[in-house]
Scaffold this motif. Sequence first.
Motif, PDB file in Angstrom:
ATOM      1  N   THR A  21      14.887   1.596  62.879  1.00 28.51           N
ATOM      2  CA  THR A  21      13.836   2.425  63.048  1.00 28.51           C
ATOM      3  C   THR A  21      12.510   2.290  62.310  1.00 28.51           C
ATOM      4  O   THR A  21      11.554   2.857  62.498  1.00 28.51           O
ATOM      5  CB  THR A  21      14.327   3.791  62.827  1.00 28.51           C
ATOM      6  N   LEU A  22      12.853   1.428  60.878  1.00 28.45           N
ATOM      7  CA  LEU A  22      11.681   1.100  60.165  1.00 28.45           C
ATOM      8  C   LEU A  22      11.380   2.351  59.363  1.00 28.45           C
ATOM      9  O   LEU A  22      10.490   2.437  58.567  1.00 28.45           O
ATOM     10  CB  LEU A  22      10.454   0.508  60.735  1.00 28.45           C
ATOM     11  N   GLU A  23      12.185   3.198  59.277  1.00 29.97           N
ATOM     12  CA  GLU A  23      12.282   4.281  58.518  1.00 29.97           C
ATOM     13  C   GLU A  23      12.551   4.259  56.976  1.00 29.97           C
ATOM     14  O   GLU A  23      13.525   3.456  56.585  1.00 29.97           O
ATOM     15  CB  GLU A  23      13.164   5.721  58.859  1.00 29.97           C
ATOM     16  N   VAL A  24      11.806   4.586  56.070  1.00 32.90           N
ATOM     17  CA  VAL A  24      12.074   4.413  54.811  1.00 32.90           C
ATOM     18  C   VAL A  24      13.149   5.220  54.299  1.00 32.90           C
ATOM     19  O   VAL A  24      12.754   6.525  54.338  1.00 32.90           O
ATOM     20  CB  VAL A  24      10.828   4.490  53.760  1.00 32.90           C
ATOM     21  N   PRO A  85      22.302   1.826  57.364  1.00 36.50           N
ATOM     22  CA  PRO A  85      23.026   2.975  56.750  1.00 36.50           C
ATOM     23  C   PRO A  85      24.268   3.442  57.442  1.00 36.50           C
ATOM     24  O   PRO A  85      24.359   3.450  58.521  1.00 36.50           O
ATOM     25  CB  PRO A  85      22.182   3.653  56.515  1.00 36.50           C
ATOM     26  N   VAL A  86      25.219   3.578  56.643  1.00 31.42           N
ATOM     27  CA  VAL A  86      26.648   4.167  57.051  1.00 31.42           C
ATOM     28  C   VAL A  86      26.531   5.569  56.616  1.00 31.42           C
ATOM     29  O   VAL A  86      26.781   5.969  55.294  1.00 31.42           O
ATOM     30  CB  VAL A  86      27.782   3.419  56.555  1.00 31.42           C
ATOM     31  N   GLY A  87      26.153   6.578  57.434  1.00 29.64           N
ATOM     32  CA  GLY A  87      26.066   7.842  57.212  1.00 29.64           C
ATOM     33  C   GLY A  87      24.681   8.261  56.415  1.00 29.64           C
ATOM     34  O   GLY A  87      23.851   7.356  56.329  1.00 29.64           O
ATOM     35  N   PRO A  88      24.568   9.364  55.735  1.00 30.01           N
ATOM     36  CA  PRO A  88      23.196   9.730  55.057  1.00 30.01           C
ATOM     37  C   PRO A  88      23.103   8.641  53.977  1.00 30.01           C
ATOM     38  O   PRO A  88      23.764   8.417  53.162  1.00 30.01           O
ATOM     39  CB  PRO A  88      23.404  11.289  54.883  1.00 30.01           C
ATOM     40  N   GLY A  93      22.486  14.569  51.454  1.00 32.28           N
ATOM     41  CA  GLY A  93      23.112  14.713  52.884  1.00 32.28           C
ATOM     42  C   GLY A  93      22.108  14.267  54.010  1.00 32.28           C
ATOM     43  O   GLY A  93      22.539  14.288  54.985  1.00 32.28           O
ATOM     44  N   SER A  94      20.934  14.217  53.387  1.00 32.31           N
ATOM     45  CA  SER A  94      20.078  13.986  54.288  1.00 32.31           C
ATOM     46  C   SER A  94      19.932  12.376  54.807  1.00 32.31           C
ATOM     47  O   SER A  94      20.328  11.486  53.965  1.00 32.31           O
ATOM     48  CB  SER A  94      18.506  14.285  53.922  1.00 32.31           C
ATOM     49  N   ARG A  95      19.167  11.978  55.918  1.00 33.45           N
ATOM     50  CA  ARG A  95      19.398  10.562  56.411  1.00 33.45           C
ATOM     51  C   ARG A  95      18.330   9.917  55.345  1.00 33.45           C
ATOM     52  O   ARG A  95      18.604   8.723  55.188  1.00 33.45           O
ATOM     53  CB  ARG A  95      18.843  10.846  57.793  1.00 33.45           C
ATOM     54  N   SER A  96      17.320  10.422  54.784  1.00 35.77           N
ATOM     55  CA  SER A  96      16.429   9.638  54.011  1.00 35.77           C
ATOM     56  C   SER A  96      16.157  10.590  52.892  1.00 35.77           C
ATOM     57  O   SER A  96      16.225  11.741  52.861  1.00 35.77           O
ATOM     58  CB  SER A  96      14.991   9.555  54.816  1.00 35.77           C
ATOM     59  N   PHE A 108      16.524   5.407  68.632  1.00 35.67           N
ATOM     60  CA  PHE A 108      17.227   4.300  68.081  1.00 35.67           C
ATOM     61  C   PHE A 108      18.650   4.888  67.716  1.00 35.67           C
ATOM     62  O   PHE A 108      19.612   4.177  67.815  1.00 35.67           O
ATOM     63  CB  PHE A 108      16.706   3.653  66.791  1.00 35.67           C
ATOM     64  N   GLU A 109      18.568   6.080  67.138  1.00 33.51           N
ATOM     65  CA  GLU A 109      19.995   6.829  66.855  1.00 33.51           C
ATOM     66  C   GLU A 109      20.680   6.986  68.368  1.00 33.51           C
ATOM     67  O   GLU A 109      21.965   6.936  68.102  1.00 33.51           O
ATOM     68  CB  GLU A 109      19.664   8.061  66.289  1.00 33.51           C
ATOM     69  N   LEU A 110      19.893   7.244  69.264  1.00 31.00           N
ATOM     70  CA  LEU A 110      20.649   7.610  70.626  1.00 31.00           C
ATOM     71  C   LEU A 110      21.264   6.260  71.064  1.00 31.00           C
ATOM     72  O   LEU A 110      22.322   6.218  71.654  1.00 31.00           O
ATOM     73  CB  LEU A 110      19.811   8.189  71.294  1.00 31.00           C
TER      74      LEU A 110
END
Length: 198
Positions: A21-24, A85-88, A93-96, A108-110
């Motif tokens: 996703t290229l999310e930081v 990433p494996v989990g948050p 507990g957040s993804r980022s 991308f998660e879908l």
Amino acid sequence: MKINFDKTEGLVPVIIQDSKTLEVLMLGYMNQEAWDKTQAEGKVTFFSRSKNRLWTKGEESGNFLYVEDTHIDCDNDTILIKGTPVGPTCHTGSRSCFKTNYNQNFIFELEKIITDRYDNPAEESYVNKLRKKGLNKIAQKVGEEGVETVIAALAETDEDFVNESSDLMFHLLVLLKEKGKSLADIGINLEGRHIKKL
């Protein structure tokens, strides 16, 4: 390029980015030992300034960060790691660790969820039920949703159009999976077309 740890008193900042996703996801620090361990094991290991020791992300939670690709900046004093990433990622507990808008990257998660449904089929899963009907039915659903998207665009509300477009995208992702392809394949193809037109 060689990382210049001496330039920054032994520690360099490390940006972790989701490889799809290229999310930081987070920012940490590495010394030479942490960098060497990360490269050797394929899992991100930082130097924890608060613990004053090496710290492998996920060593307690199991939420590891697996290295896919690494880049060093032009000054040789910052590392970018693209990982899975494996989990948050965040300890909250957040993804980022950053409050970014992840909705735009949910596609991308879908894709990951659909892959998981293929790898771990469950009777109640719609993906599993559709998959059992075979390629012809999956392709047919994409065609049906495509027609419904066109109708919604021409004669229905914006909400209907977004809903039908979502149905189309979902079924297209299932078809891609059934054919052994991914969003990355589509992205590479589109980039190649774009480059040829320059």
